[in-house]
Motif scaffolding. Sequence first.
Motif, PDB file in Angstrom:
ATOM      1  N   VAL A  84      -0.365   1.258   5.437  1.00  0.00           N
ATOM      2  CA  VAL A  84       0.262   1.572   3.703  1.00  0.00           C
ATOM      3  C   VAL A  84      -1.374   1.779   3.267  1.00  0.00           C
ATOM      4  N   CYS A  88      -2.084  -2.525  -1.878  1.00  0.00           N
ATOM      5  CA  CYS A  88       0.041  -2.239  -2.085  1.00  0.00           C
ATOM      6  C   CYS A  88      -0.322  -2.807  -3.384  1.00  0.00           C
ATOM      7  N   ALA A  89       0.690  -2.059  -4.416  1.00  0.00           N
ATOM      8  CA  ALA A  89       0.797  -2.200  -6.025  1.00  0.00           C
ATOM      9  C   ALA A  89       1.803  -2.781  -5.966  1.00  0.00           C
ATOM     10  N   CYS A  96      -0.865   1.020 -12.857  1.00  0.00           N
ATOM     11  CA  CYS A  96      -0.410   1.828 -11.867  1.00  0.00           C
ATOM     12  C   CYS A  96       0.493   2.443 -13.112  1.00  0.00           C
ATOM     13  N   GLN A 101      -2.990   3.013  -8.805  1.00  0.00           N
ATOM     14  CA  GLN A 101      -2.214   2.187  -8.419  1.00  0.00           C
ATOM     15  C   GLN A 101      -3.098   1.187  -7.620  1.00  0.00           C
ATOM     16  N   GLN A 102      -4.586   2.108  -7.349  1.00  0.00           N
ATOM     17  CA  GLN A 102      -5.851   1.202  -6.246  1.00  0.00           C
ATOM     18  C   GLN A 102      -6.055  -0.061  -7.026  1.00  0.00           C
ATOM     19  N   CYS A 104      -4.587  -1.669  -9.313  1.00  0.00           N
ATOM     20  CA  CYS A 104      -3.177  -2.134  -9.631  1.00  0.00           C
ATOM     21  C   CYS A 104      -3.441  -4.039 -10.406  1.00  0.00           C
ATOM     22  N   GLN A 107      -2.037  -6.662  -7.392  1.00  0.00           N
ATOM     23  CA  GLN A 107      -1.860  -5.846  -6.365  1.00  0.00           C
ATOM     24  C   GLN A 107      -2.271  -6.911  -5.299  1.00  0.00           C
ATOM     25  N   GLN A 109      -2.493  -7.532  -0.725  1.00  0.00           N
ATOM     26  CA  GLN A 109      -2.911  -6.854   0.192  1.00  0.00           C
ATOM     27  C   GLN A 109      -2.745  -7.221   1.954  1.00  0.00           C
ATOM     28  N   ASN A 130       4.951   1.799  -2.416  1.00  0.00           N
ATOM     29  CA  ASN A 130       3.252   1.299  -1.692  1.00  0.00           C
ATOM     30  C   ASN A 130       3.401   2.528   0.641  1.00  0.00           C
ATOM     31  N   PRO A 292      -4.751   5.148  -3.572  1.00  0.00           N
ATOM     32  CA  PRO A 292      -2.942   5.456  -3.491  1.00  0.00           C
ATOM     33  C   PRO A 292      -2.039   5.838  -3.099  1.00  0.00           C
ATOM     34  N   ALA A 293      -1.309   5.465  -2.785  1.00  0.00           N
ATOM     35  CA  ALA A 293      -0.067   5.883  -1.676  1.00  0.00           C
ATOM     36  C   ALA A 293       0.107   7.272  -2.075  1.00  0.00           C
TER      37      ALA A 293
END
Length: 351
Positions: A84, A88-89, A96, A101-102, A104, A107, A109, A130, A292-293
Motif C-alpha cells: 500500500v 491511504c486515500a 481523489c 490521492q497522494q 487526499c 487521508q 497513514q 489503496n 497514489p496506488a
Amino acid sequence: MRAVVFEEFGRMPELREVPDPVPSPGGVVIRVAATGLCRSDWHGWMGHDSGIALPHVPGHELAGVVEAAGPRVAGWRAGDRVTVPFVCACGRCPACAAGEQQVCERQTQPGFTHWGSFAGYVAVENADVNLVALPEGLGFAAAAGLGCRFATAYRALTAHGRAAPGQWVAVHGCGGVGLSAVMIAAAAGARVVAVDVSPAALELARAFGAEACVRGPDGVPEAIEEVTAGGAHVSLDALGDPRTFANSIACLRRRGRHVQVGLLPPEAGPAAPPMDRVIAYELSVLGSHGMPAHAYGPMLDLVAAGTLRPDRLITATIGLAEAPAALAAMGTVGAAPAAGVTMIEPWSGSP
C-alpha cells in the motif's frame, strides 16, 4: 499479536502483546510480512507529527498478505499479496476525484493516523482505493519499500523532476529514499551526483549508478557545479534538513528544478528558500508526497523487468525484538543502522 509500542514521545518503545486489529467495512487487515525502518518513523516517535495519539505503534511501509476483508471490499480477498502507499486515500474527496490521492483531504497513514506495521497485523482503510497487487516473483521485503521510499523517489523524479537522459540529477542524502532516487535516475539515463556525509552511503550510491559522489556538508553546491559544468538540472533533498534544502537549491543551474522529498519539521529550524536566486535563475521549487496506488503500474513494470532493483537497497533484516533500539538509533550520530535500508520481519522467530 506482537507489536512495537511507545507510550511517550522519545521514550524507548517496547515489544508487547496487543489485540489484533479488525477490518472496517471498507478496509482490510494485512498480515505483515515485511516493514521498513524509515526516518519518518523516527520523526513520529520523536513527536514531530501532531496527528499521533498515544500509545502508538509505528510503521508505514509494508507488504504482506490480506488476512481479512470488510463486507464492502469488492476487489480483494484473503490470501492476496499486496502493498500500500503510505498515504491511504479516501477515494471520495476532490483531490481523489482528480486522481491525486497522494494529497487526499481525508487521508489515513498507518503508523501515524492509526497503529502501524511494526506488528504482526495492520489495518488499512478504503482497500479498493489503496491496495496494490504484487507481481509474481517480487518478494515481500523488496515490495515493502515501494510504499514509501521507492515510490516517493520514483514520482519525485518522473512527475516533478522530469529527469531526462543526459541531464544531471543531484541527490542530497543517501538513505533509503536517496539511494532509491539514485537508482531510478540512473536507470532513466540521467547522470547522478550523490551527496552524503557517510562514505558507506556514497559507496552504495556509486554501486547503484551515481557517476560522481560529493561528501558534505561543506562546499556541496560548488562541488556539484564543478562536476556538472554549470549545476544540476534536477536536485532532490532526500534527507530533510535546512542545510541540505539550501544546498539543493544552490546547486541548480538556470531553469533547474528542486524537489523536496525529505520532511522538514519545524524542530529542524527554518528552511526558507533563497527567493532571489529562485527568481534570477527561474528555478522551480516543488514538493513531493508519495505516489497514489493507481500510478504504481509503470514502476512495477520496471521492477518486474529487472530494470529497477529495490531488493538491492536492503542491507539488513531484523525482527520485531530488535526494532525499538534500531528506531531510537536513527537519531543518534554514529549509532544509526548501517547504510542502505533495514527491513523488519514481524513474524521472524514467532510461531
